[in-house]
Enzyme design. Sequence first.
Site, PDB file in Angstrom:
ATOM      1  NE  ARG A   1       0.303  -1.853  -1.769  1.00 46.76           N
ATOM      2  CZ  ARG A   1       1.324  -1.428  -2.499  1.00 46.76           C
ATOM      3  NH1 ARG A   1       2.558  -1.550  -2.065  1.00 46.76           N
ATOM      4  NH2 ARG A   1       1.106  -0.869  -3.681  1.00 46.76           N
TER       5      ARG A   1
ATOM      6  CE  LYS B   1       6.508   0.702   1.064  1.00 46.70           C
ATOM      7  NZ  LYS B   1       5.340   0.919   1.881  1.00 46.70           N
TER       8      LYS B   1
HETATM    9  N1  HH2 Z   1       3.110   1.298  -0.129  1.00 45.95           N
HETATM   10  C1  HH2 Z   1       3.125   1.734  -1.404  1.00 45.95           C
HETATM   11  C2  HH2 Z   1       1.925   1.961  -2.091  1.00 45.95           C
HETATM   12  N2  HH2 Z   1       0.734   1.716  -1.515  1.00 45.95           N
HETATM   13  N3  HH2 Z   1      -0.507   0.998   0.359  1.00 45.95           N
HETATM   14  C3  HH2 Z   1      -0.550   0.571   1.626  1.00 45.95           C
HETATM   15  N4  HH2 Z   1      -1.724   0.340   2.215  1.00 45.95           N
HETATM   16  N5  HH2 Z   1       0.591   0.360   2.348  1.00 45.95           N
HETATM   17  C4  HH2 Z   1       1.831   0.576   1.827  1.00 45.95           C
HETATM   18  O1  HH2 Z   1       2.844   0.381   2.544  1.00 45.95           O
HETATM   19  C5  HH2 Z   1       1.914   1.042   0.471  1.00 45.95           C
HETATM   20  C6  HH2 Z   1       0.697   1.256  -0.231  1.00 45.95           C
HETATM   21  C7  HH2 Z   1       4.434   1.998  -2.076  1.00 45.95           C
HETATM   22  O2  HH2 Z   1       4.909   0.885  -2.761  1.00 45.95           O
HETATM   23  P1  HH2 Z   1       4.745   0.627  -4.335  1.00 45.95           P
HETATM   24  O3  HH2 Z   1       3.304   0.596  -4.716  1.00 45.95           O
HETATM   25  O4  HH2 Z   1       5.507  -0.579  -4.712  1.00 45.95           O
HETATM   26  O5  HH2 Z   1       5.492   1.847  -5.012  1.00 45.95           O
HETATM   27  P2  HH2 Z   1       4.989   3.181  -5.722  1.00 45.95           P
HETATM   28  O6  HH2 Z   1       4.292   4.013  -4.709  1.00 45.95           O
HETATM   29  O7  HH2 Z   1       6.278   3.820  -6.211  1.00 45.95           O
HETATM   30  O8  HH2 Z   1       4.079   2.807  -6.842  1.00 45.95           O
END
Ligand code: HH2
Length: 267
Positions: free
Chosen positions: A247, A212
Amino acid sequence: MNFPQRRTVVMGVLNITPDSFSDGGLFMDSAQALAHAKQMVQDGADIVDVGGESTRPGAKLVSQEEELRRVKPVVDLLVREGIVVSIDTQKPGVAEECLQKGASLVNDVSGLKNEAMAQIVARHNVPVVIMHMKGTPQDMQQDPAYERGVVEEIKEFFRERIQKAKEAGIQDIILDPGIGFGKTLEHNLEILRRLSEFKDLGYPLLIGTSRKSFIGKLMGNAPPEERLEGTIASMIVAVMNGARFVRVHDVKECKRALLVADAIIHG
Ligand code: HH2
C-alpha cells in the site's frame, strides 16, 4: 478476486480527509481525487484504496455520515471509470454503501473488530484486509508493549480473527500486521525482518510502510514528503520477505522499483 501471482500487487493510497499525515487536504475535491486515482492507475496501481477517516496517531474520530459524505461520491466516480476500488474503513455502514457502489475490497484497519463488518464482507463476497492495530488511533502510540513478542501476539490476533471471518463465511482474506499501528520503531523493524513467519498462516500478506514515521526517524527526522527512498527500501524488504500486496502513496516510483525486484524474485 484474481490478482496477479507472479508480481507484487500495488494498492495506491487516496485519502479524502483534511488531516491524513501525508496527503491530508489534497483530494477533498472529487475531480482532484479522480485525477489522482487515474494517475496512480496509469503509474501502475492495481487497486485504489479510498479512505475518509485518518488513522494517524491522535486523529479525530469522524462520524459515519461525514465519512460517507467524503468517500461515496469518489468511490462512485472511480468505479464508473473501471478502477478497482478498496474501501479503507472500520465502519460496517460505510463498507456496505461503498460495496453497493461497486467497491471490490474492504480494508479494515480494525481487523473485523465489529462483527457486522464480517457479515457485510461475506454477503458481498469480496476480499477483506484484516489489519492488526494495538489500541485505537487515539491511544495506540502511548508506549505500546508486547509481552509475548510482537510477531507472536500479532499471529495470535490473526488466528482469532481468521476464525471469526471463516465463521461469517468470508472466503478471501489478506493479512496486514499494521506497520505503525501501536508499534515502536523496533516493533516495526522486527515485523519487517520476520515477515515471512506470518506466511505459516496461509494467507497473502499486505504491507503499508509508505512515508510512515519510523522511516522519517531512520532518515534523520525527514518529513513525510522526503521519505521516498526509505519507503522503497522497506517495501522491497517486505516483498523479499513475502508481502504480495503493498500500500503506497508514490505509485510511480514504487512500481518502477518493483519491476526490478519482482523480476529478480519471481523470474
Ligand atoms: N496505513 C494507513 C491507513 N490504512 N491500511 C492498511 N491495510 N495498512 C496500512 O499500513 C495502513 C492502512 C495509514 O496511512 P495513510 O492512509 O496514509 O494515513 P492516514 O491514516 O493519516 O489517513
